[in-house]
Design an enzyme around this catalytic site. Structure first.
Site, PDB file in Angstrom:
ATOM      1  N   ASP A 122       0.640  -1.414   0.249  1.00 43.33           N
ATOM      2  CA  ASP A 122      -0.144   0.325   0.105  1.00 43.33           C
ATOM      3  C   ASP A 122       1.079   1.258   0.012  1.00 43.33           C
ATOM      4  O   ASP A 122       0.374   2.485   0.168  1.00 43.33           O
ATOM      5  CB  ASP A 122      -1.140   0.018   1.084  1.00 43.33           C
ATOM      6  CG  ASP A 122      -2.203  -0.578   0.988  1.00 43.33           C
ATOM      7  OD1 ASP A 122      -2.608  -1.376   0.143  1.00 43.33           O
ATOM      8  OD2 ASP A 122      -2.369  -1.841   2.007  1.00 43.33           O
ATOM      9  N   ASP A 180      -6.134  -4.177  -5.898  1.00 39.84           N
ATOM     10  CA  ASP A 180      -6.047  -2.829  -5.003  1.00 39.84           C
ATOM     11  C   ASP A 180      -5.108  -2.307  -5.546  1.00 39.84           C
ATOM     12  O   ASP A 180      -4.374  -1.473  -4.979  1.00 39.84           O
ATOM     13  CB  ASP A 180      -6.214  -2.297  -3.666  1.00 39.84           C
ATOM     14  CG  ASP A 180      -7.397  -3.624  -2.993  1.00 39.84           C
ATOM     15  OD1 ASP A 180      -8.080  -4.585  -3.842  1.00 39.84           O
ATOM     16  OD2 ASP A 180      -7.590  -3.333  -2.118  1.00 39.84           O
TER      17      ASP A 180
HETATM   18  N1  GLY Z   1      -7.717  -1.816  -0.115  1.00 40.17           N
HETATM   19  C1  GLY Z   1      -8.240  -2.170   0.766  1.00 40.17           C
HETATM   20  C2  GLY Z   1      -9.943  -1.259   0.270  1.00 40.17           C
HETATM   21  O1  GLY Z   1      -9.849  -1.102  -0.827  1.00 40.17           O
HETATM   22  O2  GLY Z   1     -10.399  -1.822   1.157  1.00 40.17           O
END
Ligand code: GLY
Length: 400
Positions: A122, A180
């Site tokens: 992330d 994601d």
């Molecule tokens: N990246 C985690 C979410 O979208 O909840």
């Protein structure tokens, strides 16, 4: 004989009423320009975000959502830590108000230690939404090493056998990659441009190609999670984590994928990514099933039409579609109008907080992780961030 007195009272009342109406008409005449929905959106977002900054001041934490009626604050290592600084940067751009610039700089600087952090994919979200906007808007040279070091840490999570960047270090999977992760690639393209070293974008391209091959179904919806064998590179499992079921189309996942492949086209100008983004957009538009185009939290949620909406998926989708509208002449109007409808609806009372409500968050009605019973029908800092980004893009495109 009451009548004359009543008549006199009526006369007085009617004079007072006429006076009041005339005064209010005069007041309207003085400023008869109605506030547009865009102005109201910016004014409300500014009010809410200032309220938020004041209420969390000195906590050295970031507001993420609402939990048990209170602001859920998170430390800088939370995946959402870049969004509040990013929202402040967008508000600075939208208002030119130095207050937002100062707050944005303050919250961005709080993230400095993330340059040493390697334990998640992330990093793109965390650093590009904060330092990335800082650098884009102010040219702050101190942001450069933070972003380059972070890009190095992100490509350090790439595996030659899987041809993908590892998403998570927790859980029982061998090599989990979630959709994601497409959102972290923008930082890598930036790093290659900044350093003139192609190693970052090479990883981004290989990761995106692997994801195209394994995360997507024939209808261009995506699985949330693919687990890989780290020796053979084979797929072990395709599943969901935050969606309704392994075979369903989790709304935010579809939005992350769309945004990711639009970014891939922005940097590579490779037609295959544009075609792919168009196909994902078609899936979303064909399956939305809501009149206001704010999707249900999962396109296959079991209790449609009573399923919860996800404003975060809507704002990410709208932002991506606005960019996509600039790349595809044939679908320009379709994408623009779709994004505009989302943005206008998010700016209505149903989704936009009333000033002073929502504990300072801008949007209501997002869904974080429904299967884990977490962040259900709540504000989310990333819904706010992509809403402001969409607003900014919309105003830019409309000024052209
Ligand atoms: N990246 C985690 C979410 O979208 O909840």
């Amino acid at each position: 004989m009451q009548q004359p007195i009543i008549n006199k009272m009526n006369q007085k009342l009617s004079i007072l009423l006429t006076l009041a109406i005339s005064l209010s008409l005069l007041a309207c005449g003085k400023d008869n320009k109605e506030t547009s929905w865009e102005e109201n959106a910016i004014e409300t977002a500014s009010y809410q975000t200032k309220m938020m900054a004041e209420s969390i001041a000195d906590s050295a934490k970031m507001p993420r959502s609402i939990k048990n009626g209170e602001i859920r604050l998170e430390h800088i290592y939370d995946w959402t830590s870049g969004f509040f600084p990013g929202s402040l940067w967008y508000l600075y751009e939208l208002t030119n108000n130095e207050y937002f610039k100062n707050e944005a700089q303050k919250y961005t600087n709080l993230l400095n230690d993330l340059r040493y952090y390697k334990d998640t994919h992330d990093l793109g979200f965390m650093i590009f939404c904060s330092y990335g906007n800082d650098y884009r808007i102010t040219g702050d040279a101190e942001a450069i090493p933070v972003m380059v070091e972070t890009a190095d840490n992100l490509i350090g999570r790439f595996n030659e056998n899987t041809q993908a960047i590892r998403s998570w270090d927790f859980g029982s999977w061998q090599y989990p990659v979630i959709i994601d992760n497409m959102m972290n690639l923008e930082l890598l393209f930036w790093a290659s441009e900044q350093t003139n070293d192609p190693k970052y974008k090479d990883v981004a391209i290989r990761h995106a190609n692997t994801t195209m091959e394994h995360h997507y179904r024939d209808d261009f919806s995506s699985f949330h999670l693919v687990d890989y064998d780290t020796i053979s590179g084979d797929v072990i499992l395709k599943a969901t984590h935050q969606g309704y079921s392994d075979d369903s189309a989790w709304a935010r996942g579809q939005a992350w994928g769309l945004y990711g492949y639009v970014v891939m086209y922005r940097f590579t100008k490779d037609q295959k990514y544009l075609d792919f983004a168009n196909n994902i957009a078609s899936f979303i538009m064909d399956n939305v099933k809501t009149d206001d185009l704010i999707p249900y939290w999962d396109y296959n949620a079991p209790n449609i039409p009573d399923a919860l909406r996800d404003a975060s998926a809507a704002s990410i989708t709208a932002s991506a579609l606005l960019e996509l509208s600039t790349y595809d002449a044939a679908k320009k109007d379709t994408y623009f109008n779709y994004a505009e409808t989302i943005l206008k609806n998010l700016s209505s009372d149903k989704y936009l907080a009333a000033k002073g409500d929502n504990l300072g968050f801008i949007l209501k009605h997002s869904v974080g992780h429904l299967p884990a019973n977490s962040e259900i029908d709540t504000p989310l800092n990333y819904a706010d961030y992509y809403y402001l980004e969409t607003l900014k893009r919309y105003l830019n495109y409309n000024q052209k």
